[in-house]
Design a protein around this motif. Structure first.
Motif, PDB file in Angstrom:
ATOM      1  N   HIS A 175       0.801  -1.225   0.000  1.00 42.80           N
ATOM      2  CA  HIS A 175       0.000   0.000   0.000  1.00 42.80           C
ATOM      3  C   HIS A 175       0.833   1.274   0.000  1.00 42.80           C
ATOM      4  O   HIS A 175       0.276   2.368  -0.111  1.00 42.80           O
ATOM      5  N   GLY A 176       2.147   1.156   0.108  1.00 45.02           N
ATOM      6  CA  GLY A 176       2.990   2.348   0.128  1.00 45.02           C
ATOM      7  C   GLY A 176       3.509   2.729  -1.239  1.00 45.02           C
ATOM      8  O   GLY A 176       3.827   1.859  -2.060  1.00 45.02           O
ATOM      9  N   PHE A 177       3.571   4.031  -1.513  1.00 44.23           N
ATOM     10  CA  PHE A 177       4.164   4.574  -2.741  1.00 44.23           C
ATOM     11  C   PHE A 177       3.435   4.132  -4.000  1.00 44.23           C
ATOM     12  O   PHE A 177       4.065   3.923  -5.044  1.00 44.23           O
ATOM     13  N   LEU A 178       2.132   3.977  -3.926  1.00 39.88           N
ATOM     14  CA  LEU A 178       1.372   3.543  -5.089  1.00 39.88           C
ATOM     15  C   LEU A 178       0.150   4.436  -5.306  1.00 39.88           C
ATOM     16  O   LEU A 178      -0.492   4.853  -4.331  1.00 39.88           O
ATOM     17  N   PRO A 179      -0.197   4.711  -6.568  1.00 35.79           N
ATOM     18  CA  PRO A 179      -1.396   5.494  -6.850  1.00 35.79           C
ATOM     19  C   PRO A 179      -2.636   4.761  -6.338  1.00 35.79           C
ATOM     20  O   PRO A 179      -2.719   3.530  -6.428  1.00 35.79           O
ATOM     21  N   CYS A 180      -3.579   5.516  -5.819  1.00 35.75           N
ATOM     22  CA  CYS A 180      -4.856   4.964  -5.339  1.00 35.75           C
ATOM     23  C   CYS A 180      -4.707   4.086  -4.096  1.00 35.75           C
ATOM     24  O   CYS A 180      -5.667   3.424  -3.693  1.00 35.75           O
ATOM     25  N   ARG A 181      -3.518   4.037  -3.518  1.00 35.64           N
ATOM     26  CA  ARG A 181      -3.332   3.332  -2.247  1.00 35.64           C
ATOM     27  C   ARG A 181      -2.657   4.285  -1.266  1.00 35.64           C
ATOM     28  O   ARG A 181      -1.909   5.174  -1.667  1.00 35.64           O
ATOM     29  N   TYR A 189       3.354  -1.238   4.259  1.00 40.67           N
ATOM     30  CA  TYR A 189       3.400   0.150   3.805  1.00 40.67           C
ATOM     31  C   TYR A 189       4.830   0.627   4.051  1.00 40.67           C
ATOM     32  O   TYR A 189       5.209   0.928   5.185  1.00 40.67           O
ATOM     33  N   ALA A 190       5.640   0.630   2.969  1.00 35.12           N
ATOM     34  CA  ALA A 190       7.076   0.970   3.078  1.00 35.12           C
ATOM     35  C   ALA A 190       7.737   0.019   4.075  1.00 35.12           C
ATOM     36  O   ALA A 190       7.784  -1.176   3.836  1.00 35.12           O
ATOM     37  N   ASP A 191       8.212   0.539   5.216  1.00 36.30           N
ATOM     38  CA  ASP A 191       8.893  -0.310   6.186  1.00 36.30           C
ATOM     39  C   ASP A 191       7.974  -0.787   7.301  1.00 36.30           C
ATOM     40  O   ASP A 191       8.428  -1.439   8.248  1.00 36.30           O
ATOM     41  N   ASP A 192       6.680  -0.478   7.221  1.00 37.40           N
ATOM     42  CA  ASP A 192       5.712  -0.897   8.239  1.00 37.40           C
ATOM     43  C   ASP A 192       4.999  -2.172   7.805  1.00 37.40           C
ATOM     44  O   ASP A 192       4.274  -2.184   6.797  1.00 37.40           O
ATOM     45  N   ILE A 193       5.182  -3.239   8.569  1.00 40.56           N
ATOM     46  CA  ILE A 193       4.556  -4.526   8.294  1.00 40.56           C
ATOM     47  C   ILE A 193       3.453  -4.783   9.313  1.00 40.56           C
ATOM     48  O   ILE A 193       3.663  -4.568  10.514  1.00 40.56           O
ATOM     49  N   THR A 194       2.292  -5.224   8.845  1.00 39.77           N
ATOM     50  CA  THR A 194       1.166  -5.462   9.742  1.00 39.77           C
ATOM     51  C   THR A 194       0.517  -6.811   9.470  1.00 39.77           C
ATOM     52  O   THR A 194       0.269  -7.174   8.321  1.00 39.77           O
TER      53      THR A 194
END
Length: 361
Positions: free
Chosen positions: A102-108, A205-210
């Motif tokens: 979800h990081g660095f992407l259009p519409c996310r 999301y980038a360096d955040d993992i969930t």
């Protein structure tokens, strides 16, 4: 000015269809092909990458993080930034993101990321340490040589040279976000599989993992509570640790959180217990800024804001973002998270534009 230089300066972007950029990328065989694709002369490309002194290619500075520790930003020079911006367009055309990214992407965004973990019994947050810095030149070069990109050694080397600074991905370069996602394609696949086997949701999301789940107990293969510790320290499963380390990343052990539904659950800064939401403190900040503006006037409100930022972040007045843009950004972010029909958002937006109108009259 020569025709070549005029052509190079005529456009800051590549005005080509994504399919065309993708086709051209997979046709690259030499460094000269790369220069042609990026619409820069071969000599000019070599000059910016190899002949310009290292200290003139980037401007480095520190910005404060919420934790108080500084974040190092490496901003490329104008000429190099244009080249990187064009390459970024090409790479976004060839990179095929997974649904879990979800990081660095259009519409996310952080909102779409948080939505994947709403109303779960457990939510686990993990942070990758020194994310961009850990992606070194060899890894970037290697990703272009390996499937699915399969470029020649010559092409992979020049692409990595465009993207890296001081041996790794610089935080501040237009190419770093998409490159980091390309590098993480393997770890995303492996962690998604682990999550599926354990009946969990997984996102990055980038360096955040969930990870999150509705199971009555959080899967020990992913994480568990050390009952021998007085405070109940959260430990990660061996398989999870192995996947992260085998992919060349390190876990920030200070940022591991396992949150039960009875607690405040947070994903990339947003509350996810019921619906994506900002913290109450965030809403109070907007209200306070608008109140001070209305009560004391814009000049004094801006002065108080600057003084507070300097004190809390330890920065000079010149480094403080404009008061008007900060409050506008906060209100817009509130609308993005809660929705444009949210009552509080609409109230603050109306209040802001009323004050702005009075300021300009």
């Amino acid at each position: 000015m020569s025709k070549t230089k005029l052509k190079e300066n005529s456009s800051l972007l590549l005005y080509k269809d994504c399919d065309v950029l993708k086709r051209d990328f997979f046709s690259l065989k030499t460094t000269r092909d790369v220069a042609t694709l990026l619409e820069v002369s071969f000599d000019r490309l070599i000059y910016h990458l190899y002949k310009t002194p290292e200290n003139q290619r980037y401007i480095e500075f520190l910005i404060p993080k919420k934790s108080g520790n500084p974040r190092k930003i490496s901003a490329p020079s104008t000429a190099l930034k244009i080249i990187q911006r064009k390459l970024s367009q090409v790479l976004y055309s060839v990179y095929e993101p997974k649904a879990t990214v979800h990081g660095f992407l259009p519409c996310r965004s952080i909102v779409t990321n948080a939505q994947q973990h709403l109303r779960k019994r457990f939510v686990l947050n993990i942070d990758l340490k020194d994310f961009f810095k850990s992606i070194h030149f060899g890894r970037v070069r290697g990703i272009f040589i390996a499937p699915p990109y399969n470029r020649s050694s010559e092409v992979a080397t020049i692409l990595a040279k465009i993207c890296c600074h001081s041996g790794s991905l610089p935080q501040g370069a237009p190419t770093s976000p998409v490159i980091s996602n390309m590098i993480c394609a393997k770890i995303d696949s492996q962690l998604r599989l682990l999550a599926k086997e354990c009946k969990c949701n997984y996102t990055r999301y980038a360096d955040d993992i969930t990870f999150s789940t509705t199971l009555s107990n959080f899967p020990k293969e992913i994480a568990y509570t050390d009952t021998q510790e007085e405070e109940g320290k959260i430990l990660l499963g061996k398989r999870l640790i192995s996947i992260i380390q085998d992919n060349g990343f390190e876990i920030n052990t200070n940022k591991i959180r396992l949150q039960h539904k009875s607690q405040h659950q947070e994903v990339t800064g947003l509350t996810v217990n019921q619906f994506p939401n900002v913290k109450r403190k965030y809403v109070r900040q907007i209200s306070s800024m608008l109140n001070i503006w209305q009560k004391y006037g814009f000049d004094l409100a801006e002065k108080k804001f600057r003084e507070k930022q300097c004190k809390e972040l330890g920065i000079s007045e010149e480094e403080v973002s404009p008061f008007l843009e900060v409050i506008r950004g906060k209100i817009n972010f509130l609308g993005m998270v809660r929705g444009k029909d949210n009552k509080i958002y609409r109230t603050y937006k109306s209040w802001f534009y009323t004050l702005l109108k009075n300021l300009n009259t």
